[in-house]
Scaffold this motif. Sequence first.
Motif, PDB file in Angstrom:
ATOM      1  N   ALA A   1      36.904  41.357  39.073  1.00 38.82           N
ATOM      2  CA  ALA A   1      38.272  40.888  39.298  1.00 38.82           C
ATOM      3  C   ALA A   1      39.306  41.783  38.618  1.00 38.82           C
ATOM      4  O   ALA A   1      40.370  42.045  39.177  1.00 38.82           O
ATOM      5  CB  ALA A   1      38.417  39.447  38.822  1.00 38.82           C
ATOM      6  N   GLY A   2      39.001  42.265  37.427  1.00 39.87           N
ATOM      7  CA  GLY A   2      39.939  43.136  36.705  1.00 39.87           C
ATOM      8  C   GLY A   2      40.219  44.429  37.451  1.00 39.87           C
ATOM      9  O   GLY A   2      41.364  44.877  37.538  1.00 39.87           O
ATOM     10  N   LYS A   3      39.180  45.033  38.000  1.00 38.58           N
ATOM     11  CA  LYS A   3      39.353  46.277  38.757  1.00 38.58           C
ATOM     12  C   LYS A   3      40.094  46.030  40.064  1.00 38.58           C
ATOM     13  O   LYS A   3      40.872  46.868  40.510  1.00 38.58           O
ATOM     14  CB  LYS A   3      38.014  46.952  39.002  1.00 38.58           C
ATOM     15  CG  LYS A   3      37.450  47.568  37.737  1.00 38.58           C
ATOM     16  CD  LYS A   3      36.161  48.294  37.983  1.00 38.58           C
ATOM     17  CE  LYS A   3      35.676  48.861  36.647  1.00 38.58           C
ATOM     18  NZ  LYS A   3      34.282  49.227  36.668  1.00 38.58           N
ATOM     19  N   MET A   4      39.848  44.865  40.681  1.00 35.64           N
ATOM     20  CA  MET A   4      40.590  44.535  41.903  1.00 35.64           C
ATOM     21  C   MET A   4      42.073  44.417  41.587  1.00 35.64           C
ATOM     22  O   MET A   4      42.908  44.966  42.309  1.00 35.64           O
ATOM     23  CB  MET A   4      40.074  43.236  42.519  1.00 35.64           C
ATOM     24  CG  MET A   4      38.750  43.394  43.217  1.00 35.64           C
ATOM     25  SD  MET A   4      38.260  41.931  44.154  1.00 35.64           S
ATOM     26  CE  MET A   4      37.560  40.911  42.872  1.00 35.64           C
ATOM     27  N   ALA A   5      42.401  43.706  40.514  1.00 30.00           N
ATOM     28  CA  ALA A   5      43.803  43.526  40.126  1.00 30.00           C
ATOM     29  C   ALA A   5      44.460  44.876  39.850  1.00 30.00           C
ATOM     30  O   ALA A   5      45.581  45.138  40.296  1.00 30.00           O
ATOM     31  CB  ALA A   5      43.899  42.624  38.894  1.00 30.00           C
TER      32      ALA A   5
END
Length: 79
Positions: free
Chosen positions: A29-33
Amino acid sequence: MEDLIGFVSGNKNRQKLLTLLGSKHSLDAGKMAKNMHVASPSVDKIVEELIDKELIEQECDVYKLTELGETLERKVHNI
């Protein structure tokens, strides 16, 4: 399928996330954000929506497209 296309294409961030997973295959999720330039809580909400529609799935700490998600991503990409 048309309902799902409308659901995804009706929101730019849903479309971005689906396209991103289509090209990267799996991300947390962090990399997507970070890739989408969107706040983490927004990504968390979109992820939850896409999981509910069975377009993405979680495997350990990363998310990836389901078979349905891959089909939809190709259709939305061609619009």
